[in-house]
Scaffold this motif. Structure first.
Motif, PDB file in Angstrom:
ATOM      1  N   VAL A 120       0.871  -1.175   0.000  1.00  0.00           N
ATOM      2  CA  VAL A 120       0.000   0.000   0.000  1.00  0.00           C
ATOM      3  C   VAL A 120       0.907   1.225   0.000  1.00  0.00           C
ATOM      4  CG1 VAL A 120      -1.771   1.283   1.257  1.00  0.00           C
ATOM      5  CG2 VAL A 120      -1.809  -1.226   1.258  1.00  0.00           C
ATOM      6  N   SER A 121       0.783   2.035  -1.047  1.00  0.00           N
ATOM      7  CA  SER A 121       1.582   3.260  -1.161  1.00  0.00           C
ATOM      8  C   SER A 121       0.708   4.449  -0.787  1.00  0.00           C
ATOM      9  CB  SER A 121       2.102   3.437  -2.587  1.00  0.00           C
ATOM     10  OG  SER A 121       2.950   2.363  -2.938  1.00  0.00           O
ATOM     11  N   LEU A 122       1.146   5.200   0.217  1.00  0.00           N
ATOM     12  CA  LEU A 122       0.419   6.379   0.659  1.00  0.00           C
ATOM     13  C   LEU A 122       1.115   7.615   0.100  1.00  0.00           C
ATOM     14  CD1 LEU A 122      -0.111   5.346   4.391  1.00  0.00           C
ATOM     15  CD2 LEU A 122      -1.642   4.979   2.457  1.00  0.00           C
ATOM     16  N   ARG A 123       0.384   8.407  -0.670  1.00  0.00           N
ATOM     17  CA  ARG A 123       0.929   9.631  -1.273  1.00  0.00           C
ATOM     18  C   ARG A 123       0.350  10.841  -0.554  1.00  0.00           C
ATOM     19  NH1 ARG A 123       0.809   8.467  -7.741  1.00  0.00           N
ATOM     20  NH2 ARG A 123       2.577   7.038  -7.736  1.00  0.00           N
ATOM     21  N   PHE A 124       1.240  11.724  -0.109  1.00  0.00           N
ATOM     22  CA  PHE A 124       0.840  12.909   0.646  1.00  0.00           C
ATOM     23  C   PHE A 124       1.162  14.178  -0.125  1.00  0.00           C
ATOM     24  CE2 PHE A 124       1.644   9.525   3.635  1.00  0.00           C
ATOM     25  CZ  PHE A 124       0.555   9.606   4.491  1.00  0.00           C
TER      26      PHE A 124
END
Length: 140
Positions: A120-124
């Motif tokens: 799971v890649s979280l982009r902020f």
């Protein structure tokens, strides 16, 4: 005349309040599961996290920040090894100065069901991206 001015003032305040709280549309459902740092006897880990709600089917994302302007999932794309979740600050411009968790549950895209591990890649918007590997044998 006073009633007309009062009505205009009330309408202006309501319009300002409505626009002040606008933000991106949040996807997923609020999730009350305990994430990292929620139950601790030492310094809490307040970094972004992800884990399984239902292994291989549904996952959660947790961030820490202002309870009135939480960072929440606003989009999901399909990556090579798992979903890419866009995380955006919500709640408008006036935020409380507290620190609390905000967790959301999301469905795992069908392409990744039965495959593992899932990343799971979280982009902020304003901090470095975070990748969390979720093995299919993990428990929530």
């Amino acid at each position: 005349m006073t009633t007309g001015v009062g009505s205009v003032l009330l309408a202006s305040v309501l319009a300002l309040a409505a626009t002040g709280c606008s933000g991106p549309e949040v996807i997923g459902e609020p999730y009350d599961g305990a994430g990292p740092g929620v139950l601790a006897t030492h310094s809490a880990d307040t970094g972004p996290a992800a884990g399984w709600v239902t292994v291989g089917e549904r996952f959660f994302v947790t961030t820490y920040g202002s309870s009135s302007c939480p960072t929440a999932p606003t989009a999901v794309e399909t990556g090579v090894r798992g979903p890419i979740v866009t995380m955006s600050r919500t709640g408008g411009n006036a935020c409380t100065a507290d620190l609390g968790p905000a967790s959301y549950a999301l469905d795992l895209p069908g392409r990744f069901r039965g495959e593992g591990p899932v990343v799971v890649s979280l982009r902020f918007d304003d901090t470095p991206d975070v990748d969390v590997e979720l093995p299919l044998s993990a428990s929530p």
